[in-house]
Design a protein around this motif. Structure first.
Motif, PDB file in Angstrom:
ATOM      1  N   ASN A 135      16.132-101.555 -25.402  1.00  0.00           N
ATOM      2  CA  ASN A 135      15.295-101.963 -24.277  1.00  0.00           C
ATOM      3  C   ASN A 135      14.166-102.891 -24.713  1.00  0.00           C
ATOM      4  O   ASN A 135      13.724-103.747 -23.947  1.00  0.00           O
ATOM      5  CB  ASN A 135      14.708-100.731 -23.590  1.00  0.00           C
ATOM      6  CG  ASN A 135      15.759 -99.955 -22.815  1.00  0.00           C
ATOM      7  OD1 ASN A 135      16.879-100.424 -22.614  1.00  0.00           O
ATOM      8  ND2 ASN A 135      15.407 -98.757 -22.383  1.00  0.00           N
ATOM      9  N   ILE A 137      18.910-108.392 -21.044  1.00  0.00           N
ATOM     10  CA  ILE A 137      19.383-107.452 -20.029  1.00  0.00           C
ATOM     11  C   ILE A 137      20.898-107.313 -20.071  1.00  0.00           C
ATOM     12  O   ILE A 137      21.437-106.207 -19.975  1.00  0.00           O
ATOM     13  CB  ILE A 137      18.917-107.873 -18.620  1.00  0.00           C
ATOM     14  CG1 ILE A 137      17.395-107.805 -18.519  1.00  0.00           C
ATOM     15  CG2 ILE A 137      19.552-106.978 -17.559  1.00  0.00           C
ATOM     16  CD1 ILE A 137      16.851-108.226 -17.166  1.00  0.00           C
ATOM     17  N   VAL A 150      14.819-101.969 -15.166  1.00  0.00           N
ATOM     18  CA  VAL A 150      14.570-103.367 -14.820  1.00  0.00           C
ATOM     19  C   VAL A 150      14.610-103.522 -13.302  1.00  0.00           C
ATOM     20  O   VAL A 150      14.940-102.588 -12.575  1.00  0.00           O
ATOM     21  CB  VAL A 150      15.617-104.313 -15.464  1.00  0.00           C
ATOM     22  CG1 VAL A 150      15.558-104.202 -16.983  1.00  0.00           C
ATOM     23  CG2 VAL A 150      17.023-103.989 -14.964  1.00  0.00           C
ATOM     24  N   ARG A 151      14.276-104.725 -12.842  1.00  0.00           N
ATOM     25  CA  ARG A 151      14.341-104.995 -11.412  1.00  0.00           C
ATOM     26  C   ARG A 151      15.785-105.253 -10.990  1.00  0.00           C
ATOM     27  O   ARG A 151      16.602-105.731 -11.772  1.00  0.00           O
ATOM     28  CB  ARG A 151      13.460-106.192 -11.058  1.00  0.00           C
ATOM     29  CG  ARG A 151      11.970-105.954 -11.300  1.00  0.00           C
ATOM     30  CD  ARG A 151      11.156-107.173 -10.910  1.00  0.00           C
ATOM     31  NE  ARG A 151       9.734-106.973 -11.171  1.00  0.00           N
ATOM     32  CZ  ARG A 151       8.905-106.379 -10.326  1.00  0.00           C
ATOM     33  NH1 ARG A 151       9.363-105.921  -9.171  1.00  0.00           N
ATOM     34  NH2 ARG A 151       7.625-106.235 -10.632  1.00  0.00           N
ATOM     35  N   GLY A 182      17.517-108.601 -11.706  1.00  0.00           N
ATOM     36  CA  GLY A 182      17.929-108.758 -13.095  1.00  0.00           C
ATOM     37  C   GLY A 182      19.285-108.130 -13.352  1.00  0.00           C
ATOM     38  O   GLY A 182      20.096-108.662 -14.117  1.00  0.00           O
TER      39      GLY A 182
END
Length: 240
Positions: free
Chosen positions: A143, A148, A181-182, A185
């Motif tokens: 991470n 990603i 994450v968002r 993404g």
């Protein structure tokens, strides 16, 4: 429960010494766990231990509202209640079912009685706890240092190891929580992996098309924890 060791779908139970298995086996109860079923709640006493036989559970750390991130995956190779093995009675993180699961459940007092009675059960289960810790450290490293799409590739391979077949039922929203994450993404990462022919992404489902290619995409973040599990638990195989 009249079961032989070889009949257990739980790899961890299959690895137990026969004498240790006999201590807990009479108290195991079969259960089916629906999606999002809570198994542990952070800060709360652990009242049951689950040995998963199918499906997946996620260990999720919370920082704040909408700040959840997965720090561990548990499948047929593992168990919940690891804090009990280490001498605590409360969960550090939330743990819930990510994919519907069959499991064998034992009440905490009966599990603790077995730990107290056996000289070998706790030391052996501590090996699993260590393997889970190694998995978590690699998750933290990935991470912090990986793109990603590399993080997503590792997560998909890890899930693929623990499910039957190549289909993983998961939404973009839930993937965002798992990877910390968002959501946009996640969508982009899925498109990248799909564009490389590694997966097929559908609504609520990801199909693994090239596992070897996904492992290469992980850039070294997959493999070491799995090898350590095999070394620590003394098992030859890894995939379900």
């Amino acid at each position: 429960m009249d079961r032989e060791v070889k009949r257990h779908k739980s790899a961890l139970l299959r690895c137990l010494a026969p004498a240790d298995l006999k201590l807990i086996e009479p108290h195991l109860r079969e259960t089916f766990l629906e999606l999002r079923t809570p198994l542990e709640t952070a800060g709360q006493p652990i009242d049951r231990v689950y040995f998963l036989e199918s499906g997946l559970a996620s260990v999720v750390a919370k920082k704040r509202a909408n700040g959840d991130a997965e720090v561990g995956i548990i499948g047929f190779e593992g168990m919940t209640g690891t804090a009990l093995v280490m001498g605590d009675d409360r969960a550090t993180h939330d743990c819930f079912i990510q994919m519907t699961s069959e499991a064998l459940m034992i009440e905490t007092p009966l599990f603790m009685a077995a730990l107290d009675k056996s000289k070998t059960l706790r030391p052996f289960l501590l090996r699993y706890v260590h393997a889970l810790h190694i998995q978590a450290t690699y998750t933290a490293l990935t991470n912090a240092r990986s793109k990603i799409e590399e993080r997503l590739a590792r997560w998909l391979v890890m899930c693929g190891d623990r499910v039957v077949g190549n289909r993983i039922g998961i939404t973009h929203e839930f993937l965002a929580v798992m990877l910390g994450v968002r959501r946009p993404g996640v969508t982009i990462a899925l498109q990248i992996l799909e564009g490389r022919g590694l997966i097929q992404s559908r609504r609520g489902e990801v199909i693994i098309r090239d596992r070897k290619g996904l492992i290469e995409q992980c850039s070294g973040s997959y493999g070491e924890p799995e090898a350590e599990y095999r070394r620590l638990l003394g098992v030859d195989g890894w995939q379900h």
